[in-house]
Design a protein around this motif. Structure first.
Motif, PDB file in Angstrom:
ATOM      1  N   GLN A  25       0.817  -1.204   0.000  1.00 19.82           N
ATOM      2  CA  GLN A  25       0.000   0.000   0.000  1.00 19.82           C
ATOM      3  C   GLN A  25       0.855   1.261   0.000  1.00 19.82           C
ATOM      4  O   GLN A  25       0.418   2.306  -0.489  1.00 19.82           O
ATOM      5  N   TRP A  26       2.056   1.171   0.561  1.00 21.11           N
ATOM      6  CA  TRP A  26       2.981   2.301   0.507  1.00 21.11           C
ATOM      7  C   TRP A  26       3.636   2.436  -0.878  1.00 21.11           C
ATOM      8  O   TRP A  26       4.358   3.395  -1.132  1.00 21.11           O
ATOM      9  N   GLY A  27       3.426   1.475  -1.744  1.00 28.49           N
ATOM     10  CA  GLY A  27       4.009   1.521  -3.082  1.00 28.49           C
ATOM     11  C   GLY A  27       5.317   0.776  -3.212  1.00 28.49           C
ATOM     12  O   GLY A  27       5.984   0.870  -4.258  1.00 28.49           O
ATOM     13  N   ALA A  28       5.703   0.023  -2.191  1.00 28.51           N
ATOM     14  CA  ALA A  28       6.976  -0.700  -2.216  1.00 28.51           C
ATOM     15  C   ALA A  28       6.840  -2.003  -3.008  1.00 28.51           C
ATOM     16  O   ALA A  28       5.747  -2.551  -3.168  1.00 28.51           O
ATOM     17  N   ARG A  29       7.969  -2.504  -3.476  1.00 24.83           N
ATOM     18  CA  ARG A  29       8.002  -3.824  -4.106  1.00 24.83           C
ATOM     19  C   ARG A  29       8.287  -4.845  -3.015  1.00 24.83           C
ATOM     20  O   ARG A  29       9.291  -4.744  -2.301  1.00 24.83           O
ATOM     21  N   VAL A  30       7.411  -5.844  -2.896  1.00 21.88           N
ATOM     22  CA  VAL A  30       7.411  -6.743  -1.747  1.00 21.88           C
ATOM     23  C   VAL A  30       7.391  -8.197  -2.206  1.00 21.88           C
ATOM     24  O   VAL A  30       6.712  -8.541  -3.183  1.00 21.88           O
ATOM     25  N   ALA A  31       8.101  -9.035  -1.455  1.00 24.56           N
ATOM     26  CA  ALA A  31       8.011 -10.488  -1.616  1.00 24.56           C
ATOM     27  C   ALA A  31       7.591 -11.093  -0.277  1.00 24.56           C
ATOM     28  O   ALA A  31       8.086 -10.691   0.778  1.00 24.56           O
ATOM     29  N   LEU A  32       6.655 -12.026  -0.330  1.00 23.78           N
ATOM     30  CA  LEU A  32       6.206 -12.753   0.864  1.00 23.78           C
ATOM     31  C   LEU A  32       6.661 -14.194   0.712  1.00 23.78           C
ATOM     32  O   LEU A  32       6.257 -14.889  -0.220  1.00 23.78           O
ATOM     33  N   VAL A  33       7.520 -14.647   1.635  1.00 25.54           N
ATOM     34  CA  VAL A  33       8.152 -15.963   1.536  1.00 25.54           C
ATOM     35  C   VAL A  33       7.726 -16.812   2.720  1.00 25.54           C
ATOM     36  O   VAL A  33       7.693 -16.332   3.862  1.00 25.54           O
ATOM     37  N   TRP A  34       7.395 -18.068   2.451  1.00 25.54           N
ATOM     38  CA  TRP A  34       7.135 -19.005   3.546  1.00 25.54           C
ATOM     39  C   TRP A  34       7.459 -20.411   3.076  1.00 25.54           C
ATOM     40  O   TRP A  34       7.322 -20.735   1.895  1.00 25.54           O
ATOM     41  N   PRO A  35       7.926 -21.270   3.984  1.00 29.68           N
ATOM     42  CA  PRO A  35       8.245 -22.645   3.607  1.00 29.68           C
ATOM     43  C   PRO A  35       6.978 -23.450   3.378  1.00 29.68           C
ATOM     44  O   PRO A  35       5.931 -23.160   3.969  1.00 29.68           O
ATOM     45  N   PRO A  36       7.031 -24.474   2.523  1.00 27.49           N
ATOM     46  CA  PRO A  36       5.836 -25.293   2.275  1.00 27.49           C
ATOM     47  C   PRO A  36       5.243 -25.892   3.545  1.00 27.49           C
ATOM     48  O   PRO A  36       4.025 -26.058   3.640  1.00 27.49           O
ATOM     49  N   SER A  37       6.088 -26.195   4.538  1.00 29.43           N
ATOM     50  CA  SER A  37       5.585 -26.795   5.777  1.00 29.43           C
ATOM     51  C   SER A  37       4.691 -25.846   6.558  1.00 29.43           C
ATOM     52  O   SER A  37       3.927 -26.271   7.429  1.00 29.43           O
ATOM     53  N   ALA A  38       4.756 -24.543   6.285  1.00 33.58           N
ATOM     54  CA  ALA A  38       3.954 -23.560   7.017  1.00 33.58           C
ATOM     55  C   ALA A  38       2.654 -23.220   6.312  1.00 33.58           C
ATOM     56  O   ALA A  38       1.943 -22.315   6.726  1.00 33.58           O
ATOM     57  N   THR A  39       2.333 -23.919   5.231  1.00 32.00           N
ATOM     58  CA  THR A  39       1.105 -23.643   4.499  1.00 32.00           C
ATOM     59  C   THR A  39      -0.058 -24.311   5.213  1.00 32.00           C
ATOM     60  O   THR A  39      -0.452 -25.429   4.896  1.00 32.00           O
ATOM     61  N   GLN A  40      -0.596 -23.631   6.214  1.00 31.76           N
ATOM     62  CA  GLN A  40      -1.728 -24.134   6.991  1.00 31.76           C
ATOM     63  C   GLN A  40      -2.786 -23.047   7.068  1.00 31.76           C
ATOM     64  O   GLN A  40      -2.511 -21.923   7.444  1.00 31.76           O
ATOM     65  N   ALA A  41      -3.998 -23.413   6.692  1.00 33.57           N
ATOM     66  CA  ALA A  41      -5.072 -22.416   6.643  1.00 33.57           C
ATOM     67  C   ALA A  41      -5.389 -21.841   8.019  1.00 33.57           C
ATOM     68  O   ALA A  41      -5.742 -20.688   8.143  1.00 33.57           O
ATOM     69  N   TRP A  42      -5.230 -22.665   9.071  1.00 33.11           N
ATOM     70  CA  TRP A  42      -5.585 -22.179  10.405  1.00 33.11           C
ATOM     71  C   TRP A  42      -4.757 -20.958  10.769  1.00 33.11           C
ATOM     72  O   TRP A  42      -5.283 -19.946  11.210  1.00 33.11           O
ATOM     73  N   GLU A  43      -3.452 -21.025  10.601  1.00 33.93           N
ATOM     74  CA  GLU A  43      -2.591 -19.913  10.980  1.00 33.93           C
ATOM     75  C   GLU A  43      -2.792 -18.725  10.048  1.00 33.93           C
ATOM     76  O   GLU A  43      -2.831 -17.591  10.483  1.00 33.93           O
ATOM     77  N   SER A  44      -2.932 -18.996   8.751  1.00 40.56           N
ATOM     78  CA  SER A  44      -3.026 -17.913   7.788  1.00 40.56           C
ATOM     79  C   SER A  44      -4.275 -17.077   7.989  1.00 40.56           C
ATOM     80  O   SER A  44      -4.323 -15.916   7.632  1.00 40.56           O
ATOM     81  N   SER A  45      -5.309 -17.668   8.539  1.00 43.49           N
ATOM     82  CA  SER A  45      -6.561 -16.929   8.720  1.00 43.49           C
ATOM     83  C   SER A  45      -6.542 -16.053   9.958  1.00 43.49           C
ATOM     84  O   SER A  45      -7.421 -15.228  10.137  1.00 43.49           O
ATOM     85  N   GLY A  46      -5.561 -16.231  10.830  1.00 44.28           N
ATOM     86  CA  GLY A  46      -5.528 -15.466  12.065  1.00 44.28           C
ATOM     87  C   GLY A  46      -6.387 -16.077  13.151  1.00 44.28           C
ATOM     88  O   GLY A  46      -6.604 -15.463  14.193  1.00 44.28           O
ATOM     89  N   LEU A  47      -6.884 -17.276  12.938  1.00 45.10           N
ATOM     90  CA  LEU A  47      -7.707 -17.946  13.939  1.00 45.10           C
ATOM     91  C   LEU A  47      -6.943 -19.115  14.541  1.00 45.10           C
ATOM     92  O   LEU A  47      -6.264 -19.850  13.828  1.00 45.10           O
ATOM     93  N   GLU A  48      -7.057 -19.274  15.843  1.00 44.22           N
ATOM     94  CA  GLU A  48      -6.598 -20.486  16.494  1.00 44.22           C
ATOM     95  C   GLU A  48      -7.724 -21.513  16.426  1.00 44.22           C
ATOM     96  O   GLU A  48      -8.899 -21.154  16.375  1.00 44.22           O
ATOM     97  N   LEU A  49      -7.369 -22.785  16.452  1.00 44.72           N
ATOM     98  CA  LEU A  49      -8.395 -23.823  16.424  1.00 44.72           C
ATOM     99  C   LEU A  49      -9.339 -23.674  17.608  1.00 44.72           C
ATOM    100  O   LEU A  49     -10.548 -23.867  17.490  1.00 44.72           O
ATOM    101  N   ARG A  50      -8.808 -23.268  18.764  1.00 50.58           N
ATOM    102  CA  ARG A  50      -9.673 -23.131  19.932  1.00 50.58           C
ATOM    103  C   ARG A  50     -10.630 -21.947  19.782  1.00 50.58           C
ATOM    104  O   ARG A  50     -11.699 -21.937  20.376  1.00 50.58           O
ATOM    105  N   ASP A  51     -10.257 -20.929  18.965  1.00 49.44           N
ATOM    106  CA  ASP A  51     -11.174 -19.826  18.722  1.00 49.44           C
ATOM    107  C   ASP A  51     -12.411 -20.317  17.982  1.00 49.44           C
ATOM    108  O   ASP A  51     -13.514 -19.810  18.193  1.00 49.44           O
ATOM    109  N   ILE A  52     -12.226 -21.296  17.118  1.00 54.42           N
ATOM    110  CA  ILE A  52     -13.349 -21.867  16.381  1.00 54.42           C
ATOM    111  C   ILE A  52     -14.141 -22.802  17.284  1.00 54.42           C
ATOM    112  O   ILE A  52     -15.368 -22.769  17.324  1.00 54.42           O
TER     113      ILE A  52
END
Length: 485
Positions: A25-52
Motif C-alpha cells: 500500500q505504501w508503493g513498495a516492491r514486496v516479496a512474501l516468503v514461507w516454507p511449504p511446511s507452514a502452508t496451513q489455513a488455520w494460521e493464515s486466517s488469524g484464527l486459532e483452532l480453539r477460537d473456532i
C-alpha cells in the motif's frame, strides 16, 4: 548489484500477510516468503483452532446445533470435535478467500512458497532454491512453536500440545480423562473447551492460581468459574515426571499422581528460529529463565542486524495475532523509510474466549501501585445485577478499573463477563487517548445490554469522588435545602 525488493517478508502468519499488504500500500516492491511446511489455513486466517471450537459451545456448555445446521453437516456425524472441525474448516475457507494467494498477487505482492535461508555474501540476501532475494530490508514474521519443558519420562511418553491437540478430532472416541499442563491463556481456554466437549479435565498449574501474570482477583474468579464448569484445577503442581503404563498415562506433580488418557502441554510458545541461518547474518537471540528463546530487538523492532526487523510472537509475550499485526505495521514503516517509529503497547487489549470471557488492557493494580504509589484509585464493580446478566442467567461478572486519583485518567481495565473482549475496546480507546473515565459518561447504552456496564462504571467513579470530597456533597445538599425554602 541493486536490491530487487524494498522489503522481503518471511512468514505467512497474520502478521506477515499484514506486513506485505501494508508495504504494498505504501508503493513498495514486496516479496512474501514461507516454507511449504507452514502452508496451513488455520494460521493464515488469524484464527486459532480453539477460537473456532469455543463458538461451537453455547454459554451453558452444550453443543450449538444451530451453528452446525447452518453449515449443512449431516446428522450422522455426531462426534463433537469432528463437527467443530468441519464447521471451522468452512469458516476458514471463507476467511481465506479475502487473503488468498490470488488476491495477494493481484495486489502486486510476489509470493514465494519455498524453503530458504539468509546468506551474508556477497551481500545480505535470502536464498531460496534457484535464486537469492535481495532487498533493502527484511521482516521476520515466522510465528512460534510450542515450548515443551524438560520433564523426566517425556521422551518415552506420547503427548499432545496446543498445536497438535486437533489430532483428537480424527479419533472415534474422545479421551475420557485429560491432563492439561500450563497456566497460560491457551491452557485455560483448552481446559474449559474440552470439559464442555465431555472429557474430564485436570488443569495442572505450577503457580498459586491460573494466569499468574494477570490481576489476581480476576484470575481467581475465572478459576472458580472453571471449577464450577467441572474442570479440576490443581495449583502449585509442578510436573516433574510422566509415565505410560498399560496404555494409561500418569503425571507426577509433587507427591500427587494423576491418571489420564491424554497429556496436553500448553506451557507457552517460543519463536521458530531454526533453519533461517540467523547466526551467520548477526541476528542474536537469548534464553529466558524458563528456557524459552527470545529474539533480541530494539525499540524500533530491529534485530541485531539493522537490515532485519521482527514482529509478532517472535518477540515474546502472548502470541495474539492482533498484536503481531500492529507490530508489523510499525516495522514496515521503519523498514521502508527510516527507523523512527516505536510500538506503543498501552491501550492494546487482549482476552480469552472462556465462559465468561476475560479481557484486559493497560496496567494491573500491582503495576499501577509500583508506578504511581497511592495516587491511584481502584473501582471494583460486581456485574451480577446487570439486566443482560440476569436475562442470560450468568452468575459471575466483575469489572475492575485502575484510575489516577486526581483526574480519573484510566490506567488499566480488567473484565470478566460475557462479551468482555468486545466491551474492553472502548476502555482501551480511553487508555490509548489518555482520557479520563468521565468520557464514557457520553455513552447511552441500550437496555438490556452488556453495554450498561459503562454507565455502572461511571456511577462507581462518581461515588468514589463523593466519598473523597464530602464537603462538596454537603454544599450541594445545603443548596437544595435552601432552594426548597
Amino acid at each position: 548489484m541493486a536490491a530487487e525488493y524494498d522489503l522481503v517478508v518471511i512468514g505467512n502468519r497474520p502478521a506477515g500477510v499484514r506486513a506485505a499488504i501494508a508495504a504494498r500500500q505504501w508503493g513498495a516492491r514486496v516479496a512474501l516468503v514461507w516454507p511449504p511446511s507452514a502452508t496451513q489455513a488455520w494460521e493464515s486466517s488469524g484464527l486459532e483452532l480453539r477460537d473456532i471450537w469455543e463458538r461451537t459451545v453455547s454459554t451453558r456448555g452444550s453443543l450449538r446445533d444451530d451453528v452446525f445446521a447452518a453449515t449443512q453437516i449431516r446428522g450422522g456425524e455426531n462426534h463433537p470435535v469432528k463437527r467443530a472441525r468441519i464447521w471451522g474448516a468452512e469458516v476458514v475457507r471463507h476467511l481465506m478467500a479475502a487473503q488468498s494467494p490470488s488476491v495477494l498477487e493481484s495486489l502486486g505482492i510476489d509470493l514465494v512458497c519455498e524453503t530458504g535461508r539468509f546468506v551474508k555474501f556477497p551481500k545480505l540476501a535470502f536464498a531460496i532454491e534457484r535464486r537469492s532475494l535481495r532487498s533493502r530490508a527484511y521482516l521476520l514474521a515466522t510465528g512460534v512453536q510450542p515450548h515443551i519443558p524438560q520433564i523426566a519420562g517425556l521422551v518415552t511418553t506420547s503427548y499432545l500440545d496446543s498445536e497438535t491437540i486437533g489430532e483428537l478430532a480424527k479419533r472415534e472416541n474422545l479421551p475420557s480423562q485429560m491432563a492439561i499442563v500450563g497456566a497460560s491463556p491457551a491452557s485455560v481456554h483448552l481446559a474449559q473447551i474440552w470439559q464442555q466437549f465431555g472429557s474430564n479435565v485436570t488443569l495442572l498449574v505450577g503457580s498459586s492460581h491460573i494466569l499468574p501474570k494477570e490481576d489476581p482477583e480476576i484470575a481467581y474468579l475465572l478459576q472458580a468459574s472453571l471449577e464450577a464448569s467441572g474442570v479440576r484445577v490443581m495449583t502449585q503442581a509442578t510436573v516433574t515426571q510422566v509415565q505410560e503404563i498399560q496404555q494409561k498415562k500418569w503425571v507426577l506433580a509433587g507427591n500427587r499422581a494423576i491418571e489420564s488418557d491424554e497429556i496436553v502441554f500448553a506451557t507457552g510458545y517460543q519463536p521458530d528460529l531454526e533453519g533461517w541461518n540467523l547466526e551467520t547474518v548477526g541476528v542474536k537471540w537469548h534464553l529466558t529463565r524458563t528456557g524459552k528463546k527470545r529474539l533480541q530487538v530494539n525499540a524500533k523492532l530491529q534485530t541485531t542486524n539493522p537490515q532485519i526487523y521482527a514482529c509478532g510472537s517472535l518477540l515474546g509475550g502472548y502470541p495474539f495475532p492482533h498484536i503481531g499485526c500492529y507490530e508489523a505495521e510499525i516495522a514496515v514503516k521503519n523498514a521502508l523509510f527510516a527507523p523512527w517509529f516505536s510500538p506503543n503497547y498501552q491501550g492494546i487489549p487482549w482476552g480469552i474466549g472462556t465462559q465468561p470471557e476475560m479481557a484486559r488492557v493497560g496496567l494491573t493494580e500491582a503495576q499501577a501501585q509500583r508506578r504511581y504509589g497511592d495516587r491511584i484509585v481502584v473501582l471494583r464493580h460486581s456485574l451480577t445485577d446487570l439486566r443482560a446478566m440476569q436475562v442470560d442467567g450468568m452468575p459471575v461478572g466483575l469489572a475492575k478499573l485502575v484510575l489516577q486519583k486526581s483526574n480519573g485518567k484510566l490506567l488499566g481495565a480488567h473484565l470478566l463477563l460475557p462479551h468482555a473482549r468486545e466491551l474492553i475496546v472502548p476502555l482501551a480507546a480511553l487508555i490509548r487517548q489518555k482520557k479520563s473515565i468521565e468520557a464514557i459518561a457520553t455513552i447511552v447504552p441500550m437496555m438490556p445490554s452488556y453495554s450498561e456496564l459503562f454507565q455502572r462504571l461511571y456511577d462507581s467513579w462518581q461515588e468514589q469522588k463523593r466519598q473523597r470530597h464530602p464537603l462538596r456533597q454537603r454544599l450541594r445538599e445545603t443548596f437544595f435545602t435552601w432552594r426548597r425554602g
